[in-house]
Enzyme design. Structure first.
Site, PDB file in Angstrom:
ATOM      1  N   LYS A 198     -21.738 -19.226  -8.713  1.00  0.00           N
ATOM      2  CA  LYS A 198     -21.021 -19.145  -9.979  1.00  0.00           C
ATOM      3  C   LYS A 198     -19.568 -18.741  -9.734  1.00  0.00           C
ATOM      4  CE  LYS A 198     -21.464 -19.125 -14.554  1.00  0.00           C
ATOM      5  NZ  LYS A 198     -22.353 -19.900 -15.423  1.00  0.00           N
TER       6      LYS A 198
ATOM      7  N   TYR B 206       0.853  -1.181   0.000  1.00  0.00           N
ATOM      8  CA  TYR B 206       0.000   0.000   0.000  1.00  0.00           C
ATOM      9  C   TYR B 206       0.893   1.237   0.000  1.00  0.00           C
ATOM     10  CZ  TYR B 206      -4.260   2.638   0.930  1.00  0.00           C
ATOM     11  OH  TYR B 206      -5.291   3.520   0.827  1.00  0.00           O
TER      12      TYR B 206
END
Lengths: 178, 480
Positions: B125, B70
């Site tokens: 899915k 980060y």
């Protein structure tokens, strides 16, 4: 009103593109049986655009009556479009138009294209154009100095077709059920 | 929503332990079985509360590492992408991340149940994408009022994704949404209900023709049902060289032809179906399904889940060695045994408990693996056909027979091959950002498809993925 240009859904990718345009001729009483169903198809298409254009139950019978009436009226034009090639002698399209007086405006005579319908397999580039120019020519012969076309407001295909050929909206018909 | 502090204890249940592998004998059996599965699904959903989660894929040794992952270190990565947007496929997870987007307008057989209710299906899915394809799928059910809003929403979220998977969207708006997004986005857009099902059908079709000594060009084919799947199947068959004048589409109004009463309505509402009506003009047939089937070589039904939709008497009127695909789920249009008794030489369904399952799950994980590995910009029909052809080729490789038309889901080695074929075709078509050779793509696909399976196993071993609470913990041996 269904015309042959300006909508991707109207062209096929396979076959049929070699067919010659339709053959246009004035309709006779003998054509009414073949023309009325085409007129009804057009009105059923119009129903798709607006529930206030829902066709009535006796539409087939009325279509025949309207055509009979038109054929007796010297100010009406009814054209039958015949197919070519294997579809020769088959009526594949219809045009209805009328000459009306304009009591307040000039030019004083208006030719109104009421209905143009072609069976799907005969819609292709140039056919709609041909029907429009022939009809315009006949309306002019009947004394019209301006040509107008009526179709459902929501029919964008028709709107595009006429816009491309120099038409613009000059009057609106607004409706609500009561 | 009620949040349980700890998962509620569940009773062990013996009957639901194993998936049934034999077909149910009666409609009641079928219904009982579905109900039992559904009840168990709900209990497990309440226990696990979601099926996928985000897991770091970089080491975090201490908090200082975040200076790399980060800010401030990450700013340089951001600048590199700002300078070259394609770097987003190399410096972030974009290359392997897809959005699974639905408006919830046609979820399974449940209809328009909305985006919230569609979420568990999209999560499922995502799990399939992850487990079978090594793809990171993000479930995104969206609340939209029109196809325009749908298209705009997907357009706006596209920068985060390497591809888009559209799911459970009603026909015909699904055609327009797919067509416009595919045109607008610089990444592949796939609608599984169209392309996945169609590719599986075409793969089965090719091998069925091979088995019965037929050619595509001379085939008289009837498609029953003109929804998402069969409209796409028709398009792919025509692209394969099927004669449009021998292709008959049939829906609940009967044979679809150019002068059918509703054809003008289709021009407005469903131009995709309209184009097929004109191109095929009934494939030389008129009337109803029974009329269309007389002398036909192949029936591909993707219509109504009712075993009486196709009558055996009609199959008897088909050409010699007829091919019957009855793909409706959960119940095929005719039971395979009935179709065979009526003379069908080859029968396929959408179900895993009969031979010859033609199902999108055979296609989408591998297709996405391939397009993502190639960093493809789009997924044209040519690529879909490559996937179908490769699936068919894999079926032939593992021994073609009337009961083994294409590979089953168990034959997991076929997936990397399909992925590699897809990636290679993207390179050949000039739509790949990453150009490798077929064998390199194959190796990539193999390792990327192995990883999620190994990860899942490791998490179970480590006790980080909890065993199913209604099963006794199995030692040493898990799953199938």
């Amino acid at each position: 009103m269904t015309a042959s240009k300006g909508h991707s859904g109207e062209t096929t990718r396979t076959g049929h593109d070699t067919t010659a345009p339709v053959h246009l001729r004035p309709a006779t009483a003998a054509d009414i049986a073949a023309l009325a169903p085409l007129l009804v198809r057009l009105k059923r298409l119009n129903e798709e655009f607006d529930p206030l254009l829902k066709v009535r139950d006796d539409v087939e019978e009325r279509a025949r009556e309207v055509l009979t009436h038109d054929l007796a009226n010297p100010k009406s034009i009814v054209l039958a479009a015949e197919g070519t090639g294997p579809d020769r002698a088959k009526i594949v399209g219809v045009v209805r138009a009328q000459v009306r007086e304009r009591p307040f405006y000039a030019p004083t005579m208006e030719g109104v294209i009421l209905d143009i319908y072609l069976l799907p397999l005969h819609r292709r580039h140039g056919v709609g154009e041909y029907l429009l120019s022939e009809t315009t020519r006949l309306l002019k012969e009947h004394g019209a100095g301006i040509v107008t076309a009526e179709f459902p407001t929501q029919n964008e295909i028709a709107a595009r077709f006429y816009a491309k050929r120099g038409f613009r909206p000059i009057s609106a018909l607004h409706a609500r059920s009561i | 929503m009620v949040q349980a502090a700890s998962p509620p204890p569940l009773e062990p249940e013996k009957s639901a332990k194993r998936r049934r592998v034999s077909a149910p004998d009666t409609a009641e059996d079928e219904a009982d079985q579905t109900t039992a599965l559904g009840e168990r699904s709900v209990r497990l959903a309440r226990f696990y509360q979601g099926k996928v989660e985000t897991v770091p894929k970089v080491p975090v040794r201490n908090l200082e590492d975040f200076a790399l992952w980060y800010t401030p270190g990450i700013a340089a990565v951001a600048r590199a992408i700002a300078a070259d947007p394609d770097e987003s496929f190399e410096l972030t997870g974009r290359w392997n991340t897809i959005a699974i987007v639905t408006d919830g307008s046609r979820v399974l057989g449940l209809g328009d149940i909305g985006p919230r209710a569609a979420l568990p299906v999209m999560e499922g899915k995502a799990l399939l994408f992850r487990y079978l394809g090594g793809v990171d799928g993000v479930p995104i059910p969206i609340n939209v009022a029109s196809p325009e809003q749908f298209i705009e929403t997907v357009e706006r979220i596209a920068p985060a994704f390497g591809a888009i998977n559209l799911e459970d969207i009603a026909s015909p708006k699904c055609f327009r949404i797919l067509e416009e997004l595919a045109k607008k986005l610089p990444i592949p857009v796939w609608h599984d209900d169209q392309l996945g099902t169609a590719a599986a059908s075409v793969a089965g079709y090719l091998n069925a023709l091979e088995l019965t000594g037929r050619s595509v060009a001379a085939c008289q084919t009837v498609l029953l049902g003109a929804g998402a799947a069969n409209i796409a199947t028709a398009r792919l068959l025509l692209a394969l060289g099927h004669d449009p004048k021998r292709l008959t589409l049939v829906d609940h109004h009967g044979v679809l032809h150019a002068e059918r009463e509703d054809v003008d309505e289709l021009m407005i509402r469903n131009p995709w179906k309209y184009r097929l009506a004109l191109a095929t003009d009934g494939g030389g047939r008129t009337g109803q399904l029974r009329d269309a089937l007389v002398g036909a070589d192949v029936l591909i039904a993707a219509s109504t889940p009712d075993p009486n939709t196709v009558q055996p008497a009609w199959i008897r009127t088909m050409a010699r060695d007829p091919i019957v695909f009855a793909l409706a789920n959960p119940v095929p249009e005719i039971w395979p045994a009935t179709a065979r008794a009526a003379g069908a030489a080859i029968v396929a369904t959408g179900r895993s408990d009969f031979p010859n399952q033609l199902n999108n799950s055979l296609v989408f994980p591998a297709v996405f693996r391939g397009i993502l590995d190639a960093r493809a910009r789009s997924i044209p029909d040519e690529v879909v056909l490559v996937a179908a052809r490769e699936l068919a080729a894999q079926g032939r490789r593992s021994g073609l027979s009337a009961d083994h038309l294409i590979p089953t889901m168990e034959e997991k080695d076929v997936f990397p091959h399909i992925a590699a074929a897809v990636a290679e075709s993207a390179v050949k078509l000039g739509i790949a950002r990453r150009k490798l050779g077929r064998s390199e793509f194959l190796e990539l696909a193999r390792s990327r498809m192995r990883r999620p399976v190994e990860l899942a196993k490791a998490l179970v071993r480590a006790g980080l993925t909890l065993p199913m609470p209604d099963e006794r913990p199995a030692r040493g041996k898990r799953g199938r």
